[in-house]
Scaffold this motif. Sequence first.
Motif, PDB file in Angstrom:
ATOM      1  N   THR A  68       0.836  -1.191   0.000  1.00 29.79           N
ATOM      2  CA  THR A  68       0.000   0.000   0.000  1.00 29.79           C
ATOM      3  C   THR A  68       0.876   1.248   0.000  1.00 29.79           C
ATOM      4  O   THR A  68       2.014   1.232   0.468  1.00 29.79           O
ATOM      5  N   ASP A  69       0.315   2.330  -0.531  1.00 33.27           N
ATOM      6  CA  ASP A  69       0.998   3.613  -0.550  1.00 33.27           C
ATOM      7  C   ASP A  69       1.100   4.116   0.888  1.00 33.27           C
ATOM      8  O   ASP A  69       0.086   4.206   1.584  1.00 33.27           O
ATOM      9  N   THR A 101      -1.219   7.356   1.342  1.00 37.10           N
ATOM     10  CA  THR A 101      -2.670   7.305   1.173  1.00 37.10           C
ATOM     11  C   THR A 101      -3.307   6.037   1.734  1.00 37.10           C
ATOM     12  O   THR A 101      -4.516   6.001   1.943  1.00 37.10           O
ATOM     13  N   GLU A 118      -3.709   3.461   0.008  1.00 36.20           N
ATOM     14  CA  GLU A 118      -4.294   2.784  -1.150  1.00 36.20           C
ATOM     15  C   GLU A 118      -3.409   1.622  -1.586  1.00 36.20           C
ATOM     16  O   GLU A 118      -2.181   1.708  -1.559  1.00 36.20           O
TER      17      GLU A 118
END
Length: 124
Positions: free
Chosen positions: A52-53, A56, A58
Amino acid sequence: MKTVPSSLDDQLSQRFIDLDPCGYFLIKVDADAAELVVEHYSNDVDDKGRATDPETGEVLACRGGGPRQASRSFRGRTAKELGIALTEGDGPHPLSRLDHALYLGRELQKAEGCLNNDKPYVQD
């Protein structure tokens, strides 16, 4: 000399691999500079094992995701030179898993062979 069938390598490539919470690497060959280039990208790993980022949260797409900015870049003339830069000396080092370090070593050797033989390199 006896060679190992590529089917064994293909089979081993299908196993589950825990992601390195320190991030991932993209390896390139800069033929004009006669150097190998390693770009490090940071990521987090969620409770499902997905990258995941870190900003963020995400899930990072394997293909088709937007461009990301490398957190660090390394350049060297040989796989050995880059391996030392990635794992020795004052830290922090951009990897935390032995399987990840072994993978990078294999890929850097492959990239070096491509650089030395004027062949295109494709990261596995």
